[in-house]
Design an enzyme around this catalytic site. Structure first.
Site, PDB file in Angstrom:
ATOM      1  N   SER A 112      57.063  52.139 -17.030  1.00 51.33           N
ATOM      2  CA  SER A 112      58.195  52.604 -16.239  1.00 51.33           C
ATOM      3  C   SER A 112      59.489  51.928 -17.094  1.00 51.33           C
ATOM      4  CB  SER A 112      58.113  52.398 -14.927  1.00 51.33           C
ATOM      5  OG  SER A 112      59.076  52.667 -14.006  1.00 51.33           O
ATOM      6  N   HIS A 113      60.708  51.701 -16.195  1.00 51.17           N
ATOM      7  CA  HIS A 113      61.942  51.540 -16.818  1.00 51.17           C
ATOM      8  C   HIS A 113      61.938  50.393 -17.862  1.00 51.17           C
ATOM      9  CE1 HIS A 113      61.186  49.431 -13.333  1.00 51.17           C
ATOM     10  NE2 HIS A 113      61.983  48.356 -13.886  1.00 51.17           N
ATOM     11  N   ASP A 148      63.188  58.102 -15.311  1.00 52.45           N
ATOM     12  CA  ASP A 148      63.204  57.330 -16.238  1.00 52.45           C
ATOM     13  C   ASP A 148      61.698  56.913 -17.388  1.00 52.45           C
ATOM     14  OD1 ASP A 148      60.468  56.901 -14.565  1.00 52.45           O
ATOM     15  OD2 ASP A 148      61.145  54.711 -13.972  1.00 52.45           O
ATOM     16  N   ASP A 161      58.579  56.853 -17.000  1.00 49.71           N
ATOM     17  CA  ASP A 161      57.129  57.304 -16.284  1.00 49.71           C
ATOM     18  C   ASP A 161      57.324  58.351 -16.104  1.00 49.71           C
ATOM     19  OD1 ASP A 161      58.018  55.499 -14.699  1.00 49.71           O
ATOM     20  OD2 ASP A 161      55.931  55.136 -13.906  1.00 49.71           O
ATOM     21  N   ASP A 205      59.251  58.610 -12.239  1.00 52.76           N
ATOM     22  CA  ASP A 205      59.328  58.765 -10.885  1.00 52.76           C
ATOM     23  C   ASP A 205      60.568  58.568 -10.476  1.00 52.76           C
ATOM     24  OD1 ASP A 205      59.204  55.676 -12.232  1.00 52.76           O
ATOM     25  OD2 ASP A 205      57.152  55.519 -11.190  1.00 52.76           O
ATOM     26  N   ARG A 206      61.123  57.726 -11.583  1.00 57.02           N
ATOM     27  CA  ARG A 206      62.599  57.492 -10.641  1.00 57.02           C
ATOM     28  C   ARG A 206      64.100  58.620 -10.873  1.00 57.02           C
ATOM     29  NH1 ARG A 206      64.160  50.993 -11.204  1.00 57.02           N
ATOM     30  NH2 ARG A 206      62.074  50.296 -10.568  1.00 57.02           N
ATOM     31  N   LYS A 253      56.704  58.649  -6.603  1.00 55.59           N
ATOM     32  CA  LYS A 253      58.117  58.443  -6.608  1.00 55.59           C
ATOM     33  C   LYS A 253      57.496  59.318  -7.451  1.00 55.59           C
ATOM     34  CE  LYS A 253      59.356  55.066  -8.933  1.00 55.59           C
ATOM     35  NZ  LYS A 253      58.786  53.068  -8.314  1.00 55.59           N
TER      36      LYS A 253
HETATM   37  C1  VG1 Z   1      61.080  47.616  -8.842  1.00 55.65           C
HETATM   38  C2  VG1 Z   1      61.947  47.927  -7.663  1.00 55.65           C
HETATM   39  C3  VG1 Z   1      61.131  48.647  -6.632  1.00 55.65           C
HETATM   40  C4  VG1 Z   1      59.944  49.952  -7.042  1.00 55.65           C
HETATM   41  C5  VG1 Z   1      58.962  49.023  -8.146  1.00 55.65           C
HETATM   42  C6  VG1 Z   1      58.695  49.744  -9.448  1.00 55.65           C
HETATM   43  O1  VG1 Z   1      60.318  46.285  -8.198  1.00 55.65           O
HETATM   44  O2  VG1 Z   1      62.021  46.673  -7.184  1.00 55.65           O
HETATM   45  O3  VG1 Z   1      61.899  49.399  -5.906  1.00 55.65           O
HETATM   46  O4  VG1 Z   1      59.130  49.917  -6.294  1.00 55.65           O
HETATM   47  O5  VG1 Z   1      60.281  48.379  -9.234  1.00 55.65           O
HETATM   48  O6  VG1 Z   1      58.897  51.056 -10.189  1.00 55.65           O
HETATM   49  P1  VG1 Z   1      60.602  44.269  -8.375  1.00 55.65           P
HETATM   50  O7  VG1 Z   1      59.630  43.946  -8.078  1.00 55.65           O
HETATM   51  O8  VG1 Z   1      61.388  44.758 -10.086  1.00 55.65           O
HETATM   52  O9  VG1 Z   1      62.229  44.966  -7.664  1.00 55.65           O
HETATM   53  V1  VG1 Z   1      58.647  51.795 -11.402  1.00 55.65           V
HETATM   54  O10 VG1 Z   1      59.460  53.307 -11.554  1.00 55.65           O
HETATM   55  O11 VG1 Z   1      57.981  50.573 -12.018  1.00 55.65           O
HETATM   56  O12 VG1 Z   1      57.170  52.452 -11.040  1.00 55.65           O
HETATM   57 CO    CO Z   2      59.191  54.374 -13.113  1.00 60.10          CO
END
Ligand code: VG1
Ligand code: CO
Length: 543
Positions: free
Chosen positions: A113-114, A277, A279, A281-282, A376
């Protein structure tokens, strides 16, 4: 071709939990590490023989070799067909769209992801089920159990597959369909939104910058925003996906999307700015000299959903994660629809959407989505905003401030303390849990605590219960402080503190959030000893 069974030691990973498995690349490079995890996924599933698996990732370092391994393992394990994005690319929402469209058994998404990418940074893998959403806990628990005891994995010996062009190929008895990663997703977006209205908006001279942060949304944004909707070339910045994201941190927030933020807060700023981000989704939404918090964005989308063709007949309900501000609750109340409060993580929304209980959902962490997929969706949120801007013919700032005037403003901020000592962060949370009784009725700076607890959620569809989902301290005026430890970090612990206060007075709504929330910030430190336990004077990231 021969199927080789390779003996292996039990894989020593963590429970994949919320967001799949995320580790440093160096960890994934250990012998059999990826293979063990993939075989654990397959071993935990039933009746996938002959079925279709979708595979793709965000293009980060390791994406292509991992895809080659997964293709050979899928063939050896008896999948009938793999659908894979060209060059092994698929954004998370596009993977979800393709799983649903082609009635696949499931999908494997390669992404952290990010989190940053590159040889010294992060890699990740997650499994999505046939509804297109992240595997719920009962699946990830089963995978984890498998990972503790597997002794071999199956792989087809052979050359790598050429993934650089659209093609129909075979690997042993398995078919491989290499698709353009953008086409199916772009078609879905055209079905949802009023593309003609957005085209007219761009023709009228409306200006925008979209920052793809050298991550997966580059090709998607270029195609949809520039080629299809007619925004001028150069609207999409950093469009080329790079293995290390250009050494950036592909997290669309005020700290890491610096180039975009400077542009939107500079002289001659465009009308609209957005970023996604690693991948895809953000999303982050900006107006000319204006930042829209993700919590406000969800509320504004909900209030204006009738502008969008796919939602013009109304929403069945909305959902937000517990730490997300209550702004959307106020809109749901007015619309007379249900508003669900779930734990952090997208997998909790899936059941509600499958049961047609919600249409839109979102998280404060720059995640917004709808029942069009089960993840998302960054670009979808950006198109939603464009559709609203085209329909209302107002600026981002006008739309949001009018929204506050009507519903009140839920002033909101999140403070992250990244890479802090894990034991100390856990101690901070544990101390809070032990102090709930003492907090009840206590007064801080004239604010009385209504209750303090650890959020627990019972899924209204399948009855499953998730406990310890975040410590919340709620005051009598509705203000809240929430403490959580991140489940996605790969270094030490990340403490997240979420702060919220409701401001009905239009004259005070324009105040800077950090100033408006100053009392709550001080109270959070008094109650939890944030500075003492983290050893930090200030958060790493303030949103
Ligand atoms: C974070 C965010 C959460 C989100 C998750 C995955 O998790 O706070 O809201 O669903 O990332 O997002 P955490 O446990 O680090 O707070 V992503 O863009 O990885 O798919
Ligand atoms: Co992501």
């Amino acid at each position: 071709m021969t199927i080789k069974k390779i003996s292996t030691t039990p894989y020593q990973g963590q429970n994949p939990g919320t967001s799949g498995l995320r580790k440093k690349v160096k960890v994934f490079q250990q012998k059999n590490y990826l293979e063990n995890f993939v075989q654990s996924i397959f071993n935990s599933l039933d009746n996938y023989q002959g079925q279709t698996l979708v595979v793709g990732g965000d293009g980060r370092y390791g994406n292509i070799p991992a895809t080659q391994t997964i293709l050979k393992m899928a063939a050896a394990n008896g999948f009938g067909r793999v659908i894979v994005g060209c060059n092994a690319l698929l954004s998370t929402p596009a993977a979800s769209c393709i799983i649903r469209k082609y009635s696949a058994f499931g999908g494997i998404v390669l992404s952290a992801s990010h989190n940053p990418g590159g040889p010294d940074e992060d890699f990740g893998i997650k499994y999505n089920i046939s509804n297109g959403g992240p595997a719920p806990e009962k699946y990830t628990d089963a995978m984890y159990e498998q990972s503790k005891s597997i002794t071999e994995y199956k792989i087809l010996q052979g050359d790598d597959i050429a993934l650089d062009r659209v093609a129909e190929l075979a690997l042993g008895d398995m078919k491989i369909s290499i698709l353009d990663p953008v086409v199916d997703y772009a078609e879905l977006m055209a079905e949802i939104f009023d593309f003609d209205a957005i085209k007219t908006l761009f023709k009228s001279g409306f200006t925008m910058k979209f920052d793809a942060m050298h991550a997966i949304t580059g090709p998607y944004a270029k195609n949809i925003i520039e080629d299809v909707l007619g925004a001028p070339a150069g609207t999409v910045l950093n469009e080329k996906p790079l293995e290390d994201f250009g050494k950036g941190h592909p997290d669309p927030n005020l700290t890491y999307a610096k180039e975009l933020v400077e542009c939107l807060f500079g002289k001659n700023a465009p009308d609209f700015g957005a970023a996604s981000d690693g991948d895809g989704d953000r999303n982050m939404i900006l107006g000319n000299n204006f930042f829209v918090t993700p919590s406000d964005s969800l509320a504004v989308l909900t209030a204006n959903a009738e502008c969008v063709p796919a939602y013009k007949n109304g929403l069945s309900g909305v959902a937000r994660s517990m730490p997300t501000s209550c702004a959307v609750d106020n809109v749901a109340k007015e619309l007379g629809i249900n508003c669900f409060e779930t734990p952090t993580g997208w997998k909790f929304f899936g059941n509600l959407m499958d049961a047609h209980k919600v249409t839109l959902c979102g998280e404060e962490s720059f995640g917004t989505g709808s029942n069009h997929v089960r993840e998302k969706d960054g670009l979808w949120a950006v198109l939603f905003w464009l559709n609203i801007l085209a329909a209302k013919k107002q600026s981002v700032e006008q739309i949001v401030t009018e929204h506050w005037a009507k519903y009140g403003r839920n002033i909101y901020s999140r403070h992250d303390y990244e890479a802090v000592d894990k034991a100390k962060a856990e101690q901070l949370v544990e101390n809070l849990r032990n102090g709930f009784e003492a907090l009840k009725g206590a007064t801080f700076n004239g604010m009385k605590v209504a209750f303090a607890d650890d959020f627990s959620y019972t899924d209204s569809v399948d009855g499953s219960v998730s406990t310890k989902q975040g410590v919340r301290i709620v005051f009598e005026d509705g203000s809240r402080i929430v403490f959580r430890l991140s489940g996605t970090g790969t270094e030490g612990a990340t403490l997240r503190i979420y702060l919220e206060r409701f401001e009905p007075d239009i004259k005070k709504q324009r105040e800077d959030a950090q100033i408006s929330l100053a009392d709550l910030i001080t109270i959070a430190d008094d109650i939890a000893g944030v500075r003492k336990f983290t050893g930090r004077d200030a958060p790493t990231v303030i949103t």
